[in-house]
Design a protein around this motif. Structure first.
Motif, PDB file in Angstrom:
ATOM      1  N   LEU A  55      -6.060   1.885   3.943  1.00  0.00           N
ATOM      2  CA  LEU A  55      -5.687   3.124   3.274  1.00  0.00           C
ATOM      3  C   LEU A  55      -6.492   3.331   1.990  1.00  0.00           C
ATOM      4  O   LEU A  55      -6.726   2.403   1.220  1.00  0.00           O
ATOM      5  CB  LEU A  55      -4.197   3.081   2.946  1.00  0.00           C
ATOM      6  N   ALA A 106      -2.524  -1.020   7.295  1.00  0.00           N
ATOM      7  CA  ALA A 106      -2.199  -0.352   6.038  1.00  0.00           C
ATOM      8  C   ALA A 106      -3.252  -0.640   4.966  1.00  0.00           C
ATOM      9  O   ALA A 106      -3.480   0.180   4.074  1.00  0.00           O
ATOM     10  CB  ALA A 106      -0.812  -0.792   5.563  1.00  0.00           C
ATOM     11  N   VAL A 156       3.575   2.462   2.511  1.00  0.00           N
ATOM     12  CA  VAL A 156       3.063   2.612   3.875  1.00  0.00           C
ATOM     13  C   VAL A 156       3.311   1.345   4.676  1.00  0.00           C
ATOM     14  O   VAL A 156       2.974   0.236   4.239  1.00  0.00           O
ATOM     15  CB  VAL A 156       1.565   2.966   3.862  1.00  0.00           C
ATOM     16  N   ASN A 157       3.901   1.525   5.840  1.00  0.00           N
ATOM     17  CA  ASN A 157       4.223   0.419   6.736  1.00  0.00           C
ATOM     18  C   ASN A 157       3.124   0.242   7.786  1.00  0.00           C
ATOM     19  O   ASN A 157       2.361  -0.715   7.757  1.00  0.00           O
ATOM     20  CB  ASN A 157       5.582   0.681   7.401  1.00  0.00           C
ATOM     21  N   ARG A 158       3.020   1.215   8.709  1.00  0.00           N
ATOM     22  CA  ARG A 158       2.008   1.168   9.768  1.00  0.00           C
ATOM     23  C   ARG A 158       1.291   2.507   9.840  1.00  0.00           C
ATOM     24  O   ARG A 158       1.812   3.539   9.414  1.00  0.00           O
ATOM     25  CB  ARG A 158       2.668   0.870  11.123  1.00  0.00           C
ATOM     26  N   ILE A 159       0.082   2.479  10.412  1.00  0.00           N
ATOM     27  CA  ILE A 159      -0.689   3.699  10.609  1.00  0.00           C
ATOM     28  C   ILE A 159      -1.006   3.832  12.091  1.00  0.00           C
ATOM     29  O   ILE A 159      -1.744   3.020  12.659  1.00  0.00           O
ATOM     30  CB  ILE A 159      -1.993   3.690   9.793  1.00  0.00           C
ATOM     31  N   TYR A 181       0.854  -1.183   0.000  1.00  0.00           N
ATOM     32  CA  TYR A 181       0.000   0.000   0.000  1.00  0.00           C
ATOM     33  C   TYR A 181       0.895   1.239   0.000  1.00  0.00           C
ATOM     34  O   TYR A 181       1.893   1.290   0.713  1.00  0.00           O
ATOM     35  CB  TYR A 181      -0.942  -0.024   1.201  1.00  0.00           C
TER      36      TYR A 181
END
Length: 236
Positions: free
Chosen positions: A65, A62, A27-30, A14
């Motif tokens: 997203l 992720a 994107v790794n983590r949110i 993502y």
């Protein structure tokens, strides 16, 4: 060299667009910060006294997203689907137990974001002392615009943040009203996680959160960062 075989196709990477670049930001983590504006904490019925409190966080996968400009279906399981306009910090360098003075060295850039929330499910979980996952961590709930590389922006300590729904103002505040600043958040979060490039930090929402319905058009903006748009589609 043998190639690893999987039972089914692994999930995709993502990512988000980056202003001025063809390469995308994976994107790794949110991470999301709860109750980081006084007026929003009050409207949620849980005032915050910074002198006697610490930041708290929840996460979104992720896979939740969705890029700005999309149309998302009204989610299942809720009748009180809320918008939360937020500044998003994109991490671009690893860091663990960093100081506030070193926080800027971890920032790749910023973006405008929406933390979409199944408010009724979140409040039921809060009242029962349960995790917020059903209210927060669900499909297409982490909306994000393009990443703006930090450049001359450095640490954003002020700037208008606002959101309109169908052209009507809903949220309006200034980043200077954050209870915990960006350096404070990065330093605190890095006590508990080894922050990595690709991590996103949704820094909290101002007052004025409210329900949206199918057909609604959301448009937000953060000074020097840019805008974000989302359309609410019909329920699946």
């Amino acid at each position: 060299m043998s190639q690893t075989q999987y039972l089914f196709t692994p999930p995709p990477v993502y990512s988000l667009p980056v202003r001025g670049l063809q390469a995308r930001y994976p994107v790794n983590r949110i991470f999301c910060v709860g109750r980081n504006y006084h007026a929003h904490a009050v409207e949620m019925g849980v005032p915050v006294d910074k002198a006697n409190a610490q930041p708290f966080y929840f996460t979104k996968a992720a896979s939740t997203l969705v890029e700005s400009g999309a149309t998302v279906p009204y989610p299942t399981g809720t009748s009180n689907y809320h918008h939360e306009m937020e500044l998003v910090v994109a991490i671009g360098a690893p860091g663990f137990r960093v100081t506030e003075s070193d926080a800027a060295s971890l920032i790749y850039g910023y973006a405008a974001g929406l933390d979409m929330t199944r408010r009724d499910l979140q409040l039921v979980a809060r009242e029962q002392g349960r995790p917020w996952d059903l209210g927060k961590d669900f499909e297409l709930s982490a909306v994000c615009a393009e990443i703006v590389p930090i450049g001359e922006l450095d640490i954003l300590g002020s700037g208008a943040i606002r959101l309109e729904v169908n052209g009507e103002p809903r949220q309006s505040a200034d980043l200077s009203q954050l209870i915990w600043s960006i350096p404070e958040l990065i330093a605190d979060l890095s006590k508990f996680y080894h922050l990595q490039p690709g991590d996103l930090i949704y820094t909290g929402t101002p007052e004025g959160v409210g329900a949206v319905k199918p057909g609604d058009r959301l448009a937000g903006h953060i000074d020097r960062v840019g805008g974000i748009a989302l359309t609410i589609g019909a329920a699946e």
